[in-house]
Design a protein around this motif. Structure first.
Motif, mmCIF file in Angstrom:
data_model
loop_
_atom_site.group_PDB
_atom_site.id
_atom_site.type_symbol
_atom_site.label_atom_id
_atom_site.label_comp_id
_atom_site.label_asym_id
_atom_site.label_seq_id
_atom_site.Cartn_x
_atom_site.Cartn_y
_atom_site.Cartn_z
ATOM 1 N N ALA A 35 0.748 -1.189 0.027
ATOM 2 C CA ALA A 35 -0.023 0.170 -0.051
ATOM 3 C C ALA A 35 0.921 1.207 -0.002
ATOM 4 O O ALA A 35 0.655 2.333 -0.735
ATOM 5 N N GLU A 36 1.945 1.397 0.804
ATOM 6 C CA GLU A 36 2.935 2.467 0.824
ATOM 7 C C GLU A 36 3.461 2.725 -0.650
ATOM 8 O O GLU A 36 3.661 3.825 -0.889
ATOM 9 N N SER A 37 4.100 1.586 -1.221
ATOM 10 C CA SER A 37 4.664 1.681 -2.464
ATOM 11 C C SER A 37 3.519 2.251 -3.521
ATOM 12 O O SER A 37 3.853 2.963 -4.356
ATOM 13 N N ALA A 38 2.305 1.742 -3.310
ATOM 14 C CA ALA A 38 1.372 2.145 -4.295
ATOM 15 C C ALA A 38 1.015 3.439 -3.942
ATOM 16 O O ALA A 38 0.844 4.499 -5.275
ATOM 17 N N GLN A 39 1.042 4.169 -3.168
ATOM 18 C CA GLN A 39 0.623 5.464 -2.579
ATOM 19 C C GLN A 39 1.885 6.321 -3.251
ATOM 20 O O GLN A 39 1.754 7.448 -3.675
ATOM 21 N N GLN A 40 3.210 6.021 -2.993
ATOM 22 C CA GLN A 40 4.255 6.638 -3.469
ATOM 23 C C GLN A 40 4.266 6.640 -5.156
ATOM 24 O O GLN A 40 4.461 7.851 -5.843
ATOM 25 N N ALA A 41 3.784 5.595 -5.688
ATOM 26 C CA ALA A 41 3.552 5.550 -7.229
ATOM 27 C C ALA A 41 2.422 6.599 -7.793
ATOM 28 O O ALA A 41 2.478 7.285 -8.697
ATOM 29 N N VAL A 42 1.261 6.708 -6.823
ATOM 30 C CA VAL A 42 0.282 7.429 -7.257
ATOM 31 C C VAL A 42 0.664 9.107 -7.271
ATOM 32 O O VAL A 42 0.312 9.862 -7.826
ATOM 33 N N LEU A 43 1.537 9.138 -5.883
ATOM 34 C CA LEU A 43 2.134 10.637 -5.717
ATOM 35 C C LEU A 43 3.068 10.879 -6.853
ATOM 36 O O LEU A 43 2.858 12.245 -7.349
ATOM 37 N N GLN A 44 3.909 10.174 -7.381
ATOM 38 C CA GLN A 44 4.742 10.174 -8.613
ATOM 39 C C GLN A 44 3.893 10.572 -9.832
ATOM 40 O O GLN A 44 4.209 11.405 -10.404
ATOM 41 N N LEU A 45 2.826 9.898 -10.012
ATOM 42 C CA LEU A 45 2.163 9.826 -11.199
ATOM 43 C C LEU A 45 1.211 11.312 -10.958
ATOM 44 O O LEU A 45 1.185 11.766 -12.262
ATOM 45 N N ARG A 46 0.907 11.697 -10.156
ATOM 46 C CA ARG A 46 0.239 12.982 -9.862
ATOM 47 C C ARG A 46 1.137 14.236 -10.247
ATOM 48 O O ARG A 46 1.055 15.086 -10.958
ATOM 49 N N ALA A 47 2.507 14.010 -9.778
ATOM 50 C CA ALA A 47 3.413 15.140 -9.991
ATOM 51 C C ALA A 47 3.872 15.021 -11.309
ATOM 52 O O ALA A 47 3.834 16.165 -12.119
ATOM 53 N N GLU A 48 4.101 13.987 -12.203
ATOM 54 C CA GLU A 48 3.984 13.983 -13.459
ATOM 55 C C GLU A 48 3.144 14.562 -14.295
ATOM 56 O O GLU A 48 3.446 15.242 -15.201
ATOM 57 N N LYS A 49 1.899 14.145 -13.920
ATOM 58 C CA LYS A 49 0.670 14.598 -14.688
ATOM 59 C C LYS A 49 0.704 16.318 -14.348
ATOM 60 O O LYS A 49 0.513 17.196 -15.562
ATOM 61 N N SER A 50 0.845 16.504 -13.534
ATOM 62 C CA SER A 50 0.851 18.114 -13.089
ATOM 63 C C SER A 50 1.924 18.782 -13.926
ATOM 64 O O SER A 50 1.548 19.858 -14.553
#
Length: 145
Positions: A35-50
């Protein structure tokens, strides 16, 4: 009096229960890591998308500015062309209209778009009986046969 020692069956069930709890704890820890690694991946994708969105927005702003400048320049040049364009004198327009009306009267046809297909036609004016000037009611165009 001292308590009797636990029976061997109770001790065996307690050790299997403890092993089961240890297994559940390991599964829960592993799920937490996932779950923590998935959360990190989501945060990274949001930053890239932004950052991608910001880049696209910047490029669109640049494109809009360029288009606006080009339209402004185009409108300015159009205004200059209209200001510097010479129009025909008033008499030239009335002469054109007069000759078009004569043509329509003589041939029964209108000139289309101000031009006639001259394939097989010649432009000519009949001389007046006095010998000078423009045609006196004769056709402006004669067919060559």
């Amino acid at each position: 009096r001292a308590a009797p020692p636990p029976a061997p069956a109770v001790a065996a069930s307690s050790s299997t229960s403890e092993a089961t709890l240890q297994g559940i704890l390991k599964v829960a820890e592993s799920a937490l890591k996932v779950a923590e690694s998935a959360q990190q991946a989501v945060l990274q994708l949001r930053a890239e998308k932004s950052s991608d969105t910001m880049l696209i927005a910047e490029r669109m702003d640049t494109l809009e500015d360029r288009l606006e400048r080009r339209f402004d320049n185009w409108e300015a040049s159009l205004g200059r062309q209209q200001a510097s364009a010479r129009s025909l004198p008033q008499s030239a327009g009335s002469r054109i209209a007069h000759f078009q009306a004569l043509h329509a009267e003589e041939t029964g046809r209108r000139l289309q778009g101000g031009q006639e297909n001259f394939g097989g036609l010649t432009v000519g004016m009949k001389a007046r009986e006095g010998g000078s000037g423009a045609g006196s009611g004769g056709p402006l165009l004669r067919r060559n046969n």
